[in-house]
Design a protein around this motif. Structure first.
Motif, PDB file in Angstrom:
ATOM      1  N   GLY A 522       0.788  -1.227   0.000  1.00 46.82           N
ATOM      2  CA  GLY A 522       0.000   0.000   0.000  1.00 46.82           C
ATOM      3  C   GLY A 522       0.812   1.265   0.000  1.00 46.82           C
ATOM      4  O   GLY A 522       0.240   2.359  -0.074  1.00 46.82           O
ATOM      5  N   PHE A 680      -6.619  -9.839  -0.176  1.00 47.44           N
ATOM      6  CA  PHE A 680      -6.435  -8.476   0.310  1.00 47.44           C
ATOM      7  C   PHE A 680      -5.223  -7.736  -0.291  1.00 47.44           C
ATOM      8  O   PHE A 680      -5.275  -6.509  -0.410  1.00 47.44           O
ATOM      9  CB  PHE A 680      -6.366  -8.446   1.850  1.00 47.44           C
ATOM     10  CG  PHE A 680      -5.093  -8.975   2.449  1.00 47.44           C
ATOM     11  CD1 PHE A 680      -3.959  -8.188   2.527  1.00 47.44           C
ATOM     12  CD2 PHE A 680      -5.032 -10.255   2.981  1.00 47.44           C
ATOM     13  CE1 PHE A 680      -2.794  -8.664   3.102  1.00 47.44           C
ATOM     14  CE2 PHE A 680      -3.869 -10.748   3.546  1.00 47.44           C
ATOM     15  CZ  PHE A 680      -2.744  -9.945   3.600  1.00 47.44           C
ATOM     16  N   ILE A 685      -5.207  -0.709  -0.652  1.00 49.12           N
ATOM     17  CA  ILE A 685      -4.690  -0.571   0.711  1.00 49.12           C
ATOM     18  C   ILE A 685      -4.368   0.902   0.912  1.00 49.12           C
ATOM     19  O   ILE A 685      -3.467   1.448   0.270  1.00 49.12           O
ATOM     20  CB  ILE A 685      -3.450  -1.454   0.923  1.00 49.12           C
ATOM     21  CG1 ILE A 685      -3.792  -2.922   0.652  1.00 49.12           C
ATOM     22  CG2 ILE A 685      -2.907  -1.283   2.339  1.00 49.12           C
ATOM     23  CD1 ILE A 685      -2.602  -3.859   0.727  1.00 49.12           C
ATOM     24  N   HIS A 686      -5.121   1.544   1.770  1.00 51.31           N
ATOM     25  CA  HIS A 686      -5.033   2.996   1.874  1.00 51.31           C
ATOM     26  C   HIS A 686      -3.700   3.416   2.474  1.00 51.31           C
ATOM     27  O   HIS A 686      -3.213   2.821   3.439  1.00 51.31           O
ATOM     28  CB  HIS A 686      -6.207   3.531   2.704  1.00 51.31           C
ATOM     29  CG  HIS A 686      -7.529   3.194   2.087  1.00 51.31           C
ATOM     30  ND1 HIS A 686      -7.920   3.682   0.858  1.00 51.31           N
ATOM     31  CD2 HIS A 686      -8.535   2.382   2.507  1.00 51.31           C
ATOM     32  CE1 HIS A 686      -9.121   3.210   0.563  1.00 51.31           C
ATOM     33  NE2 HIS A 686      -9.512   2.414   1.543  1.00 51.31           N
ATOM     34  N   MET A 705      -1.355  -0.814   6.480  1.00 46.67           N
ATOM     35  CA  MET A 705      -2.288  -1.903   6.198  1.00 46.67           C
ATOM     36  C   MET A 705      -3.479  -1.930   7.159  1.00 46.67           C
ATOM     37  O   MET A 705      -4.148  -2.944   7.290  1.00 46.67           O
ATOM     38  CB  MET A 705      -1.579  -3.263   6.225  1.00 46.67           C
ATOM     39  CG  MET A 705      -0.553  -3.460   5.139  1.00 46.67           C
ATOM     40  SD  MET A 705       0.137  -5.121   5.177  1.00 46.67           S
ATOM     41  CE  MET A 705      -1.325  -6.100   4.826  1.00 46.67           C
ATOM     42  N   MET A 708      -8.431  -1.210   4.196  1.00 46.96           N
ATOM     43  CA  MET A 708      -8.401  -1.532   2.772  1.00 46.96           C
ATOM     44  C   MET A 708      -9.830  -1.590   2.256  1.00 46.96           C
ATOM     45  O   MET A 708     -10.778  -1.798   3.019  1.00 46.96           O
ATOM     46  CB  MET A 708      -7.663  -2.849   2.535  1.00 46.96           C
ATOM     47  CG  MET A 708      -8.163  -4.001   3.398  1.00 46.96           C
ATOM     48  SD  MET A 708      -7.035  -5.427   3.358  1.00 46.96           S
ATOM     49  CE  MET A 708      -5.616  -4.788   4.228  1.00 46.96           C
ATOM     50  N   SER A 775      -5.834  -5.595  10.208  1.00 39.30           N
ATOM     51  CA  SER A 775      -6.314  -4.986   8.967  1.00 39.30           C
ATOM     52  C   SER A 775      -7.834  -5.094   8.928  1.00 39.30           C
ATOM     53  O   SER A 775      -8.396  -6.137   9.304  1.00 39.30           O
ATOM     54  CB  SER A 775      -5.720  -5.683   7.739  1.00 39.30           C
ATOM     55  OG  SER A 775      -4.326  -5.457   7.677  1.00 39.30           O
TER      56      SER A 775
END
Length: 826
Positions: A522, A680, A685-686, A705, A708, A775
C-alpha cells in the motif's frame, strides 16, 4: 577604487529613500520639488522616490509636514543613490492651554475621491484588459540579469573577491544604495508570439537566445525554469499576482478597496489628458498586498497607464529582501491595454546583511499588431532548431555595463579551478548527485537507511547524464540488508523518441524496468526514495513487508494540449516476509508467493500545466489549474503465471485554490473501485504513514495496512493561511510564521465477495504476533483526521499537531501526535 555607472542617455537619475533622522523610519508622502524646472513628485509609502530628467538641475527640495525643509545640491548630471534624513520641527509654546484632539483623521472609503476613482477603474477593468477579440502578433524581448549583492564596505574583504579578484573590476556600487553588485548571470531571449481568440491556438517561437552558461555541473535548464517561476509575469489587471509560489491581491481587484488604502497624490495637468497619480498601501502592512502608485489618465477609460509595485518590509515573504515592479501599458487598436514594458527588480537571500542575489528582469513588447485573416505563423527557423541558440538577434534596447559584464564574468569563472571545485560541491548539496563523467552517483540520502526487516541497509545507485546520451537514460542500484542477508537491485532504461530527451515536454518515451526490492503493501512513494534515511524512523510495529520481483514496460506520450496517456504491462512476484502471511482461510499452509500479470493504463489532463524542467528532472508547478488523472489496470489469470483476474479503476483530481490574500488550499479528491474476487493484497490498501514526518498525501495517524477497500472515495484539504492571523500578533509577527490546517476524510468498504469470512479461498486479513486482526474494512463511518500546524519555522520547517477523529478503538491506535516536514517556500 572608483566605480563608474554608465547611462544609456545623458540624464540625471536620482533614487533613494527618505527617513526620519532620529527614528530612522521611512517618511511617506514627502513633497520632492525640482524648482528650476517646476517639477514635483512624492515619496512612496515606504519613503522611496525616483527622479528622471534630461534637463540640467542643481537642487532638489524635500518638504513634509512636521519636518524641516531640506535642499540637496547636485554638482552635475549623472546617477545618484541617496538617503535623505529629515529633521523634525519643534516649536516652543508659552502660556498655551492644550486640549486633547485626534491627530489624524481615520481613513475611510466613504466620501473618498481616491476610492471613487479606483472603483471606476475596477468596474472598467475587464473592458480595458487585454482580451483577444482579434488575433495579435508581436515580438517579446526578455532579459534577466543576476548579480551577487553585498555591502559596499565588505567588498574588498569578501572571501569571494579574494578568490576571484577579477570580479572587483566589474562591481557596480551605484545601482543600489550602500550595496555593490557583481554580475554573474545574464539571459536574453527574443520571441515571436501569436495570441488568438482561442488560447489553445496561441503560438510562441524563439527567434534568438543568448545566455551565460557554466555547462559543467548545474542543470541550467532547470535553473532557468526556477528563475522564470520566481520572476513571474506581473500584470495589475490580473486578480492576484504571483511572486514565487505566493499570491498577492492586485490593487484593482474587486476585493481591493476593502483591504487597501488609496490616496490621490497629485493631478498632472501639463499633459493631455490630465493624469491622476494614485498611491495605495495595505490597511495592514503585514498582509500580502502591494504598496506603490499608479497613473490613471482622465480620458474616460479609467485605465491604469503605468504602475509601480513594492512590498512592505513586514510582509511574510521568504528570501525576498527588495522588490519593485514598474509596468507601462499601451493602448491597442481595439482600446485594450497591453504591457509595453515591465521591469521586475528583486533581491533574493537568506539574510539581509549578507550575500544576496539581486535580479532584474525586463520584458519589452514591440511590433504589436492585429493579424490579417490570411496570416500564417512562420515555421521554426531550422538553423535555430538545430543549434538551439542564435546569438545574432537584434536587441530592441541596449545592454547596460552591468548586464554585459555578466557574460564576461562567467567566461572567466569557467576557467577557474577554484570555481569548478565550488560548483561541484554546490551541485552535490543541491541535487544529491555527484557527477563523474557520463554518470551521476546518488542520491546520497538513500545510501544508508534501516528497517525492521533488513536491519541496516546499504545502497549504491547511479544514473547516466546528458554526457552519456540525449535520448537514453540508464538508472540502477544495488542494496544489501545486514539483517536479512539479501541483495536487492533495480535497473531501468528509458528511450526518448524525441531528440530533446526523455523528460522534456511533451514526452514521448518507452521505459523498461526490472527490480527485486522490499516494499510495504500500500505504500507507493512517488517523490521520495523508499529507502530514504529520514523515512527510517517509524512509530509502532512495522514488520509486514513484501519481497517484490518486478518486470515492467511502459509507453508514455504527452500531447501539446497537456493530455497524456500511458500504456504498460507489469509482472510481479510478491513474497510475504516478517509478520505478513498469505494464509488462505480454507488451507492449513500459507501461500509462499502471489503472482500478478497486469496490463496498466493512465489518461491524464493537466490544462496549462507548468514544470520546473531540467535535463534529468521535472517537477510540476502548482499554478491553480486542476489536474485530472484516470487510471485503469487489469490482471489476467494464466498469462505469464498470473494468479487472478481483476480490474482496478481510480480517478484522482487535484487543484490548488488561491484565495489571496488569505492563502491557498490544496484540494485532492480521489475515488476507486476494484472488480473481481481478489485477496487483500490486491485491494486498495489505503496509504498510511507511520513515520514522524508529515505527509500531505498519506493518513498520518493510520497504521500500515490498517484499512483496505474495493470501493472508496476521499477528500483531502490542506490550507495555508500565510500568516494572516499570526502576522497581527505583536512580537510573534517578527517570526513570520504561517498557519496551516488540514482535513482528510475517507469513505470506503469491502463488498461481500472480497471478505475472507464469506470466501474461504481468500487470504485472512493481517494479524499481529498475538493473532489479533490488524487490517480492517471501513464501516459506515468515514475515517477522519485533521491537523493544525505552524509553517515557515526558520523558513524551512512545518510542524503539525495531528488528530484522529474516528475508529479510535482499533488496536494500537495513535490518537494524536506531532509531525514535522521540511517545507521551503516563498
Amino acid at each position: 577604487m572608483n566605480f563608474i555607472a554608465f547611462s544609456v542617455k545623458s540624464q540625471t537619475t536620482v533614487k533613494g529613500k527618505i527617513i526620519d533622522k532620529q527614528t530612522r523610519q521611512p517618511i511617506p508622502a514627502v513633497t520632492i520639488t525640482l524648482p528650476e524646472i517646476k517639477a514635483k513628485t512624492f515619496s512612496s509609502g515606504d519613503g522611496n522616490f525616483k527622479i528622471f530628467t534630461n534637463k540640467q538641475v542643481s537642487m532638489i527640495t524635500f518638504s513634509a509636514i512636521g519636518y524641516k525643509t531640506f535642499n540637496y545640491f547636485l554638482p552635475k548630471k549623472g546617477d545618484y543613490q541617496l538617503t535623505i534624513e529629515l529633521d523634525e520641527t519643534f516649536n516652543t509654546l508659552n502660556n498655551v492651554n492644550i486640549t486633547a484632539a485626534r491627530k489624524t483623521k481615520r481613513y475611510s472609503n466613504k466620501n473618498n475621491p481616491a476610492v471613487e476613482l479606483i472603483r471606476n477603474v475596477i468596474a472598467n477593468r475587464d473592458k480595458n484588459r487585454k482580451q483577444q477579440n482579434n488575433d495579435v502578433v508581436y515580438k517579446q524581448y526578455e532579459k534577466l540579469n543576476l548579480s551577487l549583492s553585498m555591502k559596499r564596505d565588505q567588498l574588498r574583504s569578501s572571501s569571494i573577491i579574494r578568490k576571484f579578484p577579477f570580479l572587483l573590476r566589474t562591481a557596480d556600487s551605484l545601482k543600489r544604495q550602500g550595496k555593490a553588485l557583481i554580475p554573474l548571470f545574464m539571459r536574453e531571449r527574443l520571441s515571436l508570439c501569436l495570441e488568438t481568440k482561442n488560447s489553445e491556438n496561441d503560438r510562441n517561437q524563439v527567434l534568438g537566445e543568448k545566455q551565460s552558461r557554466i555547462d559543467q555541473y548545474f542543470d541550467e535548464e532547470g535553473i532557468d525554469e526556477y528563475l522564470t517561476q520566481i520572476y513571474q509575469h506581473v500584470d495589475i489587471y490580473d486578480n492576484d499576482i504571483g511572486i514565487g509560489s505566493q499570491r498577492f491581491l492586485s490593487p484593482i481587484a474587486s476585493l481591493a478597496p476593502e483591504l487597501y488604502k488609496y490616496f490621490i497624490a497629485d493631478t498632472l495637468k501639463d499633459v493631455k489628458p490630465n493624469v491622476v497619480r494614485l498611491m495605495f498601501s495595505p490597511r495592514n502592512k503585514q498582509d500580502q498586498l502591494f504598496m506603490g502608485e499608479m497613473r490613471i489618465p482622465l480620458n474616460g477609460d479609467y485605465a491604469v497607464a503605468d504602475v509601480t509595485l513594492t512590498l512592505n518590509e513586514d510582509v511574510n515573504l521568504n528570501f525576498v529582501n527588495d522588490f519593485e515592479v514598474n509596468i507601462i501599458y499601451k493602448k491597442d487598436e481595439e482600446g485594450k491595454y497591453y504591457i509595453a514594458k515591465s521591469v521586475t527588480d528583486m533581491g533574493l537571500g537568506l539574510f539581509k546583511d549578507k550575500y544576496n542575489l539581486f535580479g532584474s528582469r525586463t520584458l519589452l513588447t514591440t511590433d504589436y499588431r492585429f493579424t490579417p485573416k490570411n496570416f500564417v505563423f512562420p515555421t521554426q527557423n531550422p538553423v535555430l532548431s538545430k543549434n538551439k541558440v542564435d546569438k545574432t538577434f537584434e536587441r530592441p534596447e541596449g545592454l547596460t555595463s552591468l548586464e554585459q559584464n555578466a557574460y564576461n564574468n562567467i567566461d572567466s569563472l569557467k576557467k577557474s579551478p577554484k570555481f569548478k571545485r565550488m560548483a561541484a560541491i554546490s551541485a552535490l548539496v543541491l541535487t544529491g548527485y555527484q557527477k563523474a563523467g557520463p554518470i551521476d552517483i546518488g542520491p546520497v540520502g538513500s545510501f544508508y537507511s534501516f528497517n525492521q526487516i533488513e536491519g541496516t541497509r546499504i545502497r549504491l545507485s547511479a544514473r547516466t547524464n546528458i554526457d552519456f546520451s540525449d535520448k537514453v537514460v540508464l538508472e540502477g542500484h544495488v542494496a544489501r540488508g545486514m539483517k536479512d542477508k539479501k541483495w536487492k537491485y533495480a535497473i531501468s532504461a528509458a528511450y526518448s523518441f524525441k531528440p530533446e530527451g526523455p523528460l522534456h515536454f511533451p514526452i514521448h518515451s518507452f521505459t523498461v524496468k526490472h527490480s527485486y526490492e522490499t516494499q510495504i503493501p500500500g505504500q507507493d512513494l512517488n517523490f521520495i526514495e523508499d529507502d530514504n534515511f529520514l523515512l527510517s524512523f517509524k512509530r509502532g510495529v512495522n514488520d509486514k513487508w513484501l519481497y517484490n520481483r518486478k518486470w515492467s514496460g511502459e509507453y508514455f506520450r504527452e500531447l501539446e494540449s497537456h493530455i497524456s496517456f500511458r500504456l504498460g504491462y507489469r509482472n510481479q512476484e510478491l513474497d510475504p516476509t516478517g509478520g505478513l502471511v498469505f494464509q488462505p482461510v480454507s488451507a492449513l499452509d500459507p501461500v509462499d508467493r502471489l503472482n500478478l500479470s497486469e496490463f496498466t493504463s493512465e489518461l491524464r489532463w493537466a490544462p496549462n500545466e507548468q514544470f520546473y524542467q531540467g535535463k534529468r528532472f521535472r517537477r510540476p508547478i502548482k499554478n491553480g489549474y486542476p489536474i485530472f488523472t484516470l487510471r485503469a489496470s487489469a490482471g489476467v489469470k494464466g498469462f505469464l503465471k498470473g494468479d487472478y483476474n481483476y480490474q482496478n479503476v481510480s480517478l484522482h483530481i487535484f487543484k490548488r485554490l488561491f484565495v489571496a490574500p488569505f492563502g491557498y488550499s490544496d484540494i485532492t479528491m480521489e475515488g476507486g473501485m476494484v472488480f473481481g474476487k481478489v485477496p487483500f493484497p490486491l485491494l486498495a490498501i489505503h496509504r498510511a504513514n507511520q513515520t514522524y514526518s508529515y505527509q500531505n498525501q498519506s493518513y498520518n495517524l493510520m497504521n500500515f495496512m490498517e484499512f483496505m477497500s474495493d470501493r472508496y472515495a476521499s477528500i483531502n484539504i490542506d490550507h495555508s493561511l500565510n500568516g494572516v492571523i499570526l502576522n497581527k500578533i505583536p512580537l510573534i509577527k517578527r517570526l513570520q510564521l504561517r498557519e496551516m490546517a488540514s482535513l482528510k476524510v475517507l469513505y470506503g468498504g469491502i463488498t461481500y465477495k472480497n471478505k475472507p469470512e464469506n470466501n474461504t479461498d481468500l487470504y485472512r486479513f493481517a494479524t499481529n504476533n498475538d493473532g489479533a486482526q490488524t487490517s480492517f474494512a471501513l464501516g459506515n463511518a468515514p475515517y477522519m483526521e485533521g491537523s493544525l500546524g505552524i509553517g515557515n519555522i526558520f523558513k524551512l520547517l512545518r510542524v503539525d499537531y495531528v488528530m484522529r477523529f474516528s475508529y479510535l478503538n482499533q488496536p494500537n491506535v495513535t490518537r494524536s501526535g506531532i509531525r514535522a516536514k521540511i517545507h521551503v517556500d516563498f
